[in-house]
Each structure stands twice: as C-alpha cells, then as structure tokens.
Design a protein around this motif. Structure first.
Motif, mmCIF file in Angstrom:
data_model
loop_
_atom_site.group_PDB
_atom_site.id
_atom_site.type_symbol
_atom_site.label_atom_id
_atom_site.label_comp_id
_atom_site.label_asym_id
_atom_site.label_seq_id
_atom_site.Cartn_x
_atom_site.Cartn_y
_atom_site.Cartn_z
ATOM 1 N N THR A 32 53.276 66.432 4.812
ATOM 2 C CA THR A 32 54.332 65.455 4.960
ATOM 3 C C THR A 32 53.984 64.453 6.052
ATOM 4 O O THR A 32 53.569 64.826 7.143
ATOM 5 N N GLN A 33 54.155 63.166 5.743
ATOM 6 C CA GLN A 33 53.903 62.142 6.757
ATOM 7 C C GLN A 33 55.015 62.164 7.790
ATOM 8 O O GLN A 33 56.196 62.185 7.458
ATOM 9 N N ARG A 34 54.629 62.174 9.053
ATOM 10 C CA ARG A 34 55.597 62.119 10.139
ATOM 11 C C ARG A 34 55.427 60.808 10.899
ATOM 12 O O ARG A 34 54.383 60.175 10.867
ATOM 13 N N THR A 35 56.469 60.452 11.625
ATOM 14 C CA THR A 35 56.428 59.294 12.499
ATOM 15 C C THR A 35 56.610 59.776 13.931
ATOM 16 O O THR A 35 57.543 60.518 14.227
ATOM 17 N N TRP A 36 55.709 59.330 14.810
ATOM 18 C CA TRP A 36 55.675 59.780 16.192
ATOM 19 C C TRP A 36 55.900 58.615 17.140
ATOM 20 O O TRP A 36 55.415 57.509 16.892
ATOM 21 N N LEU A 87 46.407 61.617 14.619
ATOM 22 C CA LEU A 87 47.571 61.409 13.754
ATOM 23 C C LEU A 87 47.328 60.291 12.748
ATOM 24 O O LEU A 87 47.668 60.422 11.566
ATOM 25 N N ARG A 134 45.058 61.254 9.850
ATOM 26 C CA ARG A 134 45.654 62.106 8.807
ATOM 27 C C ARG A 134 46.788 61.406 8.058
ATOM 28 O O ARG A 134 47.424 61.989 7.188
ATOM 29 N N ASP A 159 49.681 59.877 9.462
ATOM 30 C CA ASP A 159 50.977 59.773 10.112
ATOM 31 C C ASP A 159 51.146 58.383 10.727
ATOM 32 O O ASP A 159 50.170 57.658 10.953
ATOM 33 N N ARG A 160 52.380 58.014 11.007
ATOM 34 C CA ARG A 160 52.662 56.763 11.694
ATOM 35 C C ARG A 160 52.859 57.035 13.186
ATOM 36 O O ARG A 160 53.443 58.054 13.563
ATOM 37 N N ASP A 218 60.222 61.235 13.979
ATOM 38 C CA ASP A 218 60.335 62.692 13.916
ATOM 39 C C ASP A 218 60.011 63.367 15.246
ATOM 40 O O ASP A 218 60.597 64.392 15.582
#
Length: 280
Positions: A2-6, A23, A26, A28-29, A79
């Motif tokens: 699952t794409q997460r936002t950091w 990140l 892989r 992710d944002r 997230d």
C-alpha cells in the motif's frame, strides 16, 4: 504494498535523507522539510510529484503550522509524521551561551512538539495516523558535556510518551526511536560546540569537546539499515513504543536502566515510609 504518504522534517541529510530515498524508491509519497531547497533538486528531478518539499525552520512556530496544514491540504492525507530534524549542542552547562540554550530547545524540543500539535487535528479528522519521534540513546542516558542536548531529548521523550496515550483512542500511534552512533553528518557537521572555558579541561565534559574537535571517533551504526527499520515499524500493530537501534545504544541503555532499577528498589522502604498513615 500500500502506498503511504509521509511527512518528514529535515530530509536534506542523515536519517531524513535515507528514509526519503528509500520511501520514494518503493513508491511512497514524501512531504519533506528543509532549510535549503536546492539540496533536494536531485530527488525532485528523479521522483517528481512523489516528493513535496517545503522550506522550514523549526524555531518558527507559525511557519510550522502553515507548512503542516499545506502538506495535508495539498496531499489529501498523511499517514506518518516523522519528527526527524534536530542537531547536537555540546559543552559544559556553564560554557553554553543563552542563545545556544534557547536555539537548542526551540529546535529539538519545541519544534517537534509544535509539528506534532499541528498534525494532530488532521490525523484525528482522517481517523488514523502514526507519529515517529526521532530521539537518541541520549534520550535515556546522559553523558557529561551534553546537558542541553539531553534536556531536549529527555524532554521530547516525555512529551511523546504522554501523547501516545492521549491519542490512542483516535487510532493514532506514537513510536520513539533511539539510535546510537551512526555514520551521518550529525556528529561532525551538524553539531555545535559551546565556547570554551579552560577550567573545564579538568572536567569529564571536556571529553565531548575532544571527540568533536578531533573528529576521529568511529560510528557503529549503518544509517540506511536504521532508516529501513524505522520505515518497517509502521507495519507493526500495535506500534512499538520505543525502538533502540545500534549495539552501542542497546548496551548503554540496558546498563543505565538496570542501574536505575536497582537504585529504585533499594529505596522501596524509604519511599513507602513517607505515606500518610491515614492513606495506607
């Protein structure tokens, strides 16, 4: 996956840079803050819209609120919030200037507090989130020559641990990360020394000054490995309260906690003897 936002503070170097690179690779944002936007040109060119960057000085509380709000509003949701930015200030307590004391606490302690406070309304509204607070072995153990740095890290650990209980009903978790030495810019490029008072050459505090001035002491930890573990911790449920990284951190913290517990147990009778008879 699952794409997460950091949202990560201080992504130009150290753990922040390693986390950001891993990140983005892989998919992710990352919404990251820096003091110099140009240092991120390479990653921005490579990853485009996956990387959102804002200029931020953690001593500027109104700017913190504006940047955090903009990140949530622009990206829709975040997230994971990572309080990573900070620096070391070393020297005996008497050697430190008033300006150095204020700047250390405003950056390492108040800055992280205000980032967390700015993010919490958004995390509550979206119904989930993870806050990762970067601390250090120096958040559990104190060494001479690091009084204000320890004050900032012991302080932020107390704040983060209290917050983790406050926000648990909102499906928000908090993890404190305590790395040992690592091959980053922290020790020899980001840290600051207090002006020297010659009398302290006879003090254990002088050892911290010598380490920074000689710039020869090795660092045991691999920051890329540490960054990967921090990232992987977000998949753990329940979230770990603390993560200790590095054999030096583990050994030092274990020794300190063991000695502290032994000292506490030795005072049990004394502690109990001060209770009011009416309440026992």
């Amino acid at each position: 996956m699952t794409q997460r936002t950091w949202f990560i503070t201080g992504i130009s170097s150290g753990f922040g840079r390693h986390m950001t690179e891993q990140l983005l690779e892989r998919g992710d944002r990352v919404a990251g803050t820096v003091r110099n936007m140009e240092v991120m040109n390479d990653l921005k060119a490579k990853f485009g819209d996956l990387l959102w960057i804002a200029k931020l000085d953690l001593t500027d509380t109104p700017a913190i609120r504006q940047v955090v709000d903009n990140a949530f509003n622009t990206l829709g949701h975040i997230d994971v919030v990572v309080n990573n930015a900070g620096y070391g200030l070393f020297g005996a307590a008497e050697e430190l200037t008033d300006e150095q004391i204020s700047h250390q606490l405003e950056t390492n302690l108040i800055g992280s507090i205000q980032v967390t406070r700015a993010a919490l309304p958004h995390l509550r509204l979206q119904g989930h989130g993870r806050i990762i607070q970067l601390s250090t072995v120096g958040g559990q153990v104190a060494f001479p020559g690091g009084s204000l740095y320890h004050a900032s890290k012991w302080g932020i650990e107390g704040f983060a641990e209290s917050v983790m209980y406050e926000v648990a009903p909102f499906n928000i978790s908090v993890t404190i990360v305590e790395p040992g030495s690592a091959s980053t810019n922290f020790r020899y490029r980001s840290s600051t020394l207090a002006p020297k008072i010659d009398a302290y050459e006879a003090s254990p505090a002088f050892h911290a000054r010598r380490i920074l001035e000689e710039a020869k002491a090795p660092s045991l930890g691999d920051p890329a490995k540490m960054a990967a573990i921090i990232i992987e911790s977000v998949d753990q449920n329940p979230a770990p309260k603390r993560i200790v990284l590095g054999s030096d951190a583990y050994s030092t913290i274990h020794k300190a906690l063991t000695e502290r517990l032994a000292a506490l147990e030795a005072q049990k009778d004394l502690a109990f003897s001060t209770d009011s008879p009416a309440n026992t």
